[in-house]
Design a protein around this motif. Structure first.
Motif: not given
Length: 403
Positions: A176-177, A180-182, A189-190, A216-220
């Motif tokens: 998917i990443e 499409r995108s991370a 995943l959620a 795949r990405t940080s919360h920020t």
């Protein structure tokens, strides 16, 4: 056991056709192959069988192995060939009836296991999850259903949920990443996490393979902060004025009301009472009805819309609008504003209200956010006047920017 007083006779098609039923079951044995026979019931049903003793010898118990009913799919010659095979098993010390019973039991166990496996496939669990948990409790249940249908079930649907390993999840998210995108991978995943946790709470045999650190990405990085600039708002608004119903006025209302995409998309005419739009609790994210005052600008847009059904925005009259991605791509081309999504209009409206001097609490109430703390629990004032003032100032700010 059926009577077999009649002497043996070679069982041919002509003979079998000529045999007539009596008032009780009777068996006619074959003259050439000992033990091979035909049972005729009072109803006229004719069934081939093999009668034998097991263990072999006079002390063995008489048993009957049913070959099958006489008909187009089973002729006397075919039945005789099967009888020869049955007697061959006896010659090797195998009891055909017991063997068949064991095979049937094994087939029943296999069918039961297949049924059990089918009941715990990812698709079966996902369908139950959406029906029993997401749909009754989550306003965004359609998004859960779409994510599962588009990204999870194509690869995992037919697999038992107990077979999904951590490596399977990683492989799915990698794909998917890459495609499409991370951010989308994290969104999927959620949904998977919610599904797995729900199923784990219902089945002690299932343990979720998910662990911390799979995002795949940080919360920020996941927190979006896109707010349209004044120049972008101006270009977008001018474009929307040229885009016909339903998407042009629909996007205008997203910005003027600061409500969520689906809340505006599912807007019904019956929810509007003069200058108030009440979004019912069953389709509002926080589970409470939200009253949205309609400014003169919004009322002017609504007055110009066709009324082809119960929905304010519809392409066919019977259902609310959809196809947002395609429509959004067209708006991007027309306006030249890119790198934004419809939800960013809600953040933009919130920022414009702050610029116009609206207090944070009132702006949050306009957006329908739950107010935390004691104020959110005990303050039952409807804030309609305050929200009307905030939305009027928002509309004035948009008018100023566009002009």
């Amino acid at each position: 056991m059926a009577s077999s007083d009649q002497p043996p006779i070679k069982l041919t098609k002509r003979v079998v056709d000529a045999l007539a039923p009596t008032d009780k079951d009777r068996v006619i044995f074959d003259a050439e192959l000992p033990g091979f026979g035909l049972k005729i019931t009072p109803s006229g049903r004719k069934v081939f069988l093999v009668q034998y003793r097991y263990p072999p010898g006079r002390t063995g118990r008489i048993r009957r192995y049913t070959i099958g009913a006489y008909g187009e799919s089973l002729t006397p010659d075919q039945a005789r060939n099967i009888a020869v095979q049955v007697k061959g098993k006896l010659a090797h010390g195998i009891d055909p009836v017991t063997q068949r019973e064991l095979l049937h039991a094994e087939a029943a166990r296999a069918a039961q296991e297949k049924k059990r496996t089918m009941a715990i496939t990812v698709e079966a669990i996902a369908t139950t999850f959406v029906a029993r948990h997401a749909k009754p409790r989550l306003r965004s249940w359609r998004e859960y259903e779409r994510m599962l249908r588009d990204y999870v079930l194509p690869d995992w649907g037919s697999r038992p949920i107990t077979e999904i390993q951590r490596s399977d999840v990683a492989t799915l998210l990698d794909a998917i990443e890459e495609r499409r995108s991370a951010a989308l991978a994290d969104h999927v995943l959620a949904v998977i996490r919610k599904l797995f946790n729900w199923h784990a709470a219902r089945d002690e045999r299932f343990h979720s393979p998910l662990v911390k650190g799979m995002t795949r990405t940080s919360h920020t990085a996941r927190a979006r902060d896109r707010v349209l600039s004044d120049a972008e708002i101006r270009a977008l608004w001018q474009s929307l004025q040229q885009i016909p119903y339903p998407f042009g006025p629909f996007v205008q209302l997203l910005l003027l009301t600061a409500q969520r995409r689906d809340e505006v998309a599912h807007m019904r005419w019956r929810e509007i009472d003069r200058d108030l739009w009440t979004i019912p609790r069953e389709r509002y994210k926080n589970g409470r009805a939200n009253t949205v005052p309609l400014t003169e600008e919004v009322q002017s847009i609504l007055a110009a819309l066709p009324r082809s059904g119960e929905y304010v925005f519809s392409t066919i009259g019977r259902t609310p609008i959809s196809g947002f991605s395609k429509a959004k791509a067209g708006i991007d081309r027309t306006s030249g504003v890119t790198g934004w999504r419809l939800h960013d209009l809600r953040r933009t409206a919130r920022s414009l209200m702050s610029r116009a001097g609206i207090s944070g609490e009132i702006a949050e109430r306009v957006l329908g956010h739950t107010i935390p703390g004691v104020a959110g629990i005990y303050d039952r004032h409807d804030y309609v006047l305050e929200k009307r003032d905030a939305l009027q100032k928002l509309a004035a700010e948009i008018t100023r920017i566009v002009a």
